[in-house]
Design a protein around this motif. Structure first.
Motif, mmCIF file in Angstrom:
data_model
loop_
_atom_site.group_PDB
_atom_site.id
_atom_site.type_symbol
_atom_site.label_atom_id
_atom_site.label_comp_id
_atom_site.label_asym_id
_atom_site.label_seq_id
_atom_site.Cartn_x
_atom_site.Cartn_y
_atom_site.Cartn_z
ATOM 1 N N THR A 10 0.929 -1.382 -0.029
ATOM 2 C CA THR A 10 -0.030 0.028 -0.096
ATOM 3 C C THR A 10 0.907 1.491 -0.059
ATOM 4 O O THR A 10 1.828 1.357 0.722
ATOM 5 N N GLY A 11 0.593 2.297 -0.938
ATOM 6 C CA GLY A 11 1.420 3.469 -1.061
ATOM 7 C C GLY A 11 2.582 3.451 -2.027
ATOM 8 O O GLY A 11 2.818 4.560 -2.417
ATOM 9 N N GLY A 12 2.863 2.229 -2.553
ATOM 10 C CA GLY A 12 3.754 2.041 -3.446
ATOM 11 C C GLY A 12 3.562 2.875 -4.845
ATOM 12 O O GLY A 12 4.377 3.548 -5.482
ATOM 13 N N GLU A 13 2.280 2.773 -5.201
ATOM 14 C CA GLU A 13 1.951 3.698 -6.553
ATOM 15 C C GLU A 13 1.984 4.910 -6.429
ATOM 16 O O GLU A 13 2.466 5.541 -7.571
ATOM 17 N N ASP A 14 1.934 5.478 -5.142
ATOM 18 C CA ASP A 14 1.969 7.114 -4.989
ATOM 19 C C ASP A 14 3.500 7.444 -5.177
ATOM 20 O O ASP A 14 3.610 8.451 -5.844
ATOM 21 N N ILE A 15 4.420 6.575 -4.970
ATOM 22 C CA ILE A 15 5.826 6.760 -5.047
ATOM 23 C C ILE A 15 6.184 6.738 -6.754
ATOM 24 O O ILE A 15 6.952 7.947 -7.045
ATOM 25 N N PHE A 16 5.683 5.959 -7.342
ATOM 26 C CA PHE A 16 5.991 5.911 -8.789
ATOM 27 C C PHE A 16 5.351 7.198 -9.175
ATOM 28 O O PHE A 16 5.775 7.949 -10.363
ATOM 29 N N LYS A 17 4.075 7.634 -9.066
ATOM 30 C CA LYS A 17 3.284 8.899 -9.373
ATOM 31 C C LYS A 17 4.278 10.106 -9.164
ATOM 32 O O LYS A 17 4.320 10.907 -10.314
ATOM 33 N N GLU A 18 4.690 10.127 -8.350
ATOM 34 C CA GLU A 18 5.337 11.472 -7.680
ATOM 35 C C GLU A 18 6.544 11.625 -8.367
ATOM 36 O O GLU A 18 7.096 12.664 -9.152
ATOM 37 N N TYR A 19 7.307 10.419 -8.350
ATOM 38 C CA TYR A 19 8.803 10.540 -9.223
ATOM 39 C C TYR A 19 8.517 10.650 -10.760
ATOM 40 O O TYR A 19 9.150 11.203 -11.489
ATOM 41 N N ASN A 20 7.356 10.170 -11.403
ATOM 42 C CA ASN A 20 7.255 10.480 -12.846
ATOM 43 C C ASN A 20 6.841 11.907 -13.054
ATOM 44 O O ASN A 20 7.057 12.503 -13.946
ATOM 45 N N VAL A 21 6.066 12.516 -12.072
ATOM 46 C CA VAL A 21 5.832 13.824 -12.589
ATOM 47 C C VAL A 21 6.925 14.834 -12.094
ATOM 48 O O VAL A 21 7.292 15.891 -12.809
ATOM 49 N N THR A 22 7.749 14.531 -10.911
ATOM 50 C CA THR A 22 8.542 15.645 -10.421
ATOM 51 C C THR A 22 10.139 15.028 -10.859
ATOM 52 O O THR A 22 11.219 16.030 -10.413
ATOM 53 N N LYS A 23 10.442 13.868 -11.181
ATOM 54 C CA LYS A 23 11.515 13.342 -11.290
ATOM 55 C C LYS A 23 12.458 13.264 -10.217
ATOM 56 O O LYS A 23 13.883 13.280 -10.188
ATOM 57 N N GLY A 24 11.698 13.136 -9.159
ATOM 58 C CA GLY A 24 12.476 13.068 -7.773
ATOM 59 C C GLY A 24 11.428 12.582 -6.658
ATOM 60 O O GLY A 24 10.390 12.382 -6.992
ATOM 61 N N LEU A 25 11.915 12.731 -5.457
ATOM 62 C CA LEU A 25 10.797 12.213 -4.151
ATOM 63 C C LEU A 25 11.220 13.454 -3.291
ATOM 64 O O LEU A 25 12.133 13.856 -2.983
ATOM 65 N N SER A 26 10.029 13.692 -2.614
ATOM 66 C CA SER A 26 10.159 14.532 -1.302
ATOM 67 C C SER A 26 10.677 13.772 -0.280
ATOM 68 O O SER A 26 10.734 12.559 -0.238
ATOM 69 N N ASP A 27 11.141 14.609 0.918
ATOM 70 C CA ASP A 27 11.433 13.733 1.915
ATOM 71 C C ASP A 27 10.421 12.854 2.475
ATOM 72 O O ASP A 27 10.702 11.807 3.083
ATOM 73 N N GLN A 28 9.065 13.307 2.851
ATOM 74 C CA GLN A 28 8.214 12.547 3.083
ATOM 75 C C GLN A 28 7.993 11.204 2.217
ATOM 76 O O GLN A 28 7.697 9.974 2.818
ATOM 77 N N THR A 29 7.901 11.171 0.833
ATOM 78 C CA THR A 29 7.695 10.327 -0.109
ATOM 79 C C THR A 29 8.997 9.182 -0.015
ATOM 80 O O THR A 29 8.923 8.004 -0.085
ATOM 81 N N ARG A 30 10.262 9.886 0.237
ATOM 82 C CA ARG A 30 11.395 9.063 0.441
ATOM 83 C C ARG A 30 11.194 8.183 1.718
ATOM 84 O O ARG A 30 11.629 6.787 1.773
ATOM 85 N N ARG A 31 10.745 8.589 2.617
ATOM 86 C CA ARG A 31 10.603 7.998 3.976
ATOM 87 C C ARG A 31 9.667 6.947 3.598
ATOM 88 O O ARG A 31 9.884 5.709 4.162
ATOM 89 N N LYS A 32 8.604 7.108 2.815
ATOM 90 C CA LYS A 32 7.572 6.054 2.581
ATOM 91 C C LYS A 32 8.144 5.023 1.770
ATOM 92 O O LYS A 32 8.071 3.672 1.988
ATOM 93 N N LEU A 33 8.932 5.174 1.020
ATOM 94 C CA LEU A 33 9.819 4.394 0.121
ATOM 95 C C LEU A 33 10.805 3.309 0.859
ATOM 96 O O LEU A 33 10.524 2.225 0.893
ATOM 97 N N VAL A 34 11.446 3.919 1.855
ATOM 98 C CA VAL A 34 12.317 3.241 2.667
ATOM 99 C C VAL A 34 11.347 2.232 3.813
ATOM 100 O O VAL A 34 11.885 1.159 3.803
#
Length: 294
Positions: A10-34
């Motif tokens: 759960t939440g994995g798809e949000d990581i792909f969506k943010e990266y595809n749009v911004t070409k990076g990850l925010s600190d909050q999303t990076r923590r979710k990834l980890v």
């Protein structure tokens, strides 16, 4: 493996969506990834995953998301997991989950190479003086105002000065033995003596002298309650001199600013890249800077 884990959790798809749009990850999303990947790692390999598994996950992250790769690191994924020091975002999250690896973490982190201002540097290519000749050169500099002569003698006494700087019994007197660092022109009415008596023994910092903040006439580096005048006429150039002063006098970075100075050292100046102990945050920010599209 990373791709599958993110699509299954759960939440994995949000990581792909943010990266595809911004070409990076925010600190909050990076923590979710980890968090997602550490949970998957523990689920598949237990509470103490082997090092090769941690490396595989770290490699998977920068392979799946290329813009997260730190191009200044040997492999590019050390800020997620560094097998040599045991550090990185994955390692930190594992530590939180395990709660029993604090002693192991400290033991491995101590083995990391420490590089920076206090590193003993190679002697310059100019001929180095020693013994009576060195003392004579130091005496000449104390009583000379000839800049070419001073520059020549400073180069010739570099090795001796480095030896003093790395000797706890002599380092505190470096500005007394080499007073040319302290050539101070006339001041804008400021009581420099009073100011220096109050600053204590903090790490080097900039003193800006002027009638107001928008009109600075002179910059000084304050070190050991002494004022070293800067050649710089701008704040950026003055900071350049401040940063380099750490290396000139082999002074450690201020603890509160260590990550900031380390980032400047490795990313801006390219000093001791790959051998300096860096926090994952420093590596992550460098990766973001490296992948900014101009």
């Amino acid at each position: 493996m990373v791709y599958v884990a993110l699509h299954q959790k759960t939440g994995g798809e949000d990581i792909f969506k943010e990266y595809n749009v911004t070409k990076g990850l925010s600190d909050q999303t990076r923590r979710k990834l980890v968090n997602i990947l550490v949970a998957d790692m523990i689920e598949s390999h237990g509470r103490v995953p082997p090092i090769n598994v941690r490396v595989t996950y770290a490699l998977g992250i920068v392979t799946l998301f290329p813009n997260l790769k730190d191009t200044a690191s040997p492999t590019g994924y050390e800020h997620y997991y560094d097998p040599h020091s045991g550090q990185g975002y994955l390692a930190y999250r594992l530590k939180t989950v395990q709660r029993n690896t604090t002693s192991d973490f400290k033991r491995t982190s101590k083995s990391a190479k420490q590089h920076g201002p206090k590193t003993l540097r190679e002697t310059s290519t100019s001929e180095q003086l020693s013994g009576d000749e060195c003392r004579e050169a130091m005496s000449v500099m104390k009583h000379s105002a000839d800049q070419p002569v001073i520059k020549e003698k400073m180069k010739a006494t570099f090795k001796h000065r480095q030896s003093m700087l790395h000797d706890p019994d002599q380092s505190s007197g470096i500005l007394d033995d080499f007073p040319r660092f302290l050539d101070t022109p006339g001041l804008v009415g400021t009581s420099m003596v009073t100011f220096l008596e109050r600053v204590g023994s903090a790490q080097p910092f900039l003193l800006c002298v002027g009638q107001k903040k928008s009109s600075i006439q002179k910059f000084y580096i304050i070190l050991d309650q002494k004022a070293i005048p800067c050649v710089a006429q701008t704040a950026v150039a003055a900071f350049d001199e401040l940063f380099k002063a750490h290396f000139v006098f082999a002074v450690s970075y201020d603890e509160a600013l260590c990550n900031f100075y380390t980032f400047i050292q490795t990313t801006v100046y390219g000093i001791d890249v790959g051998t300096t102990k860096e926090s994952p945050r420093v590596k992550e920010i460098r990766a973001k800077v490296d992948h900014i599209e101009v």
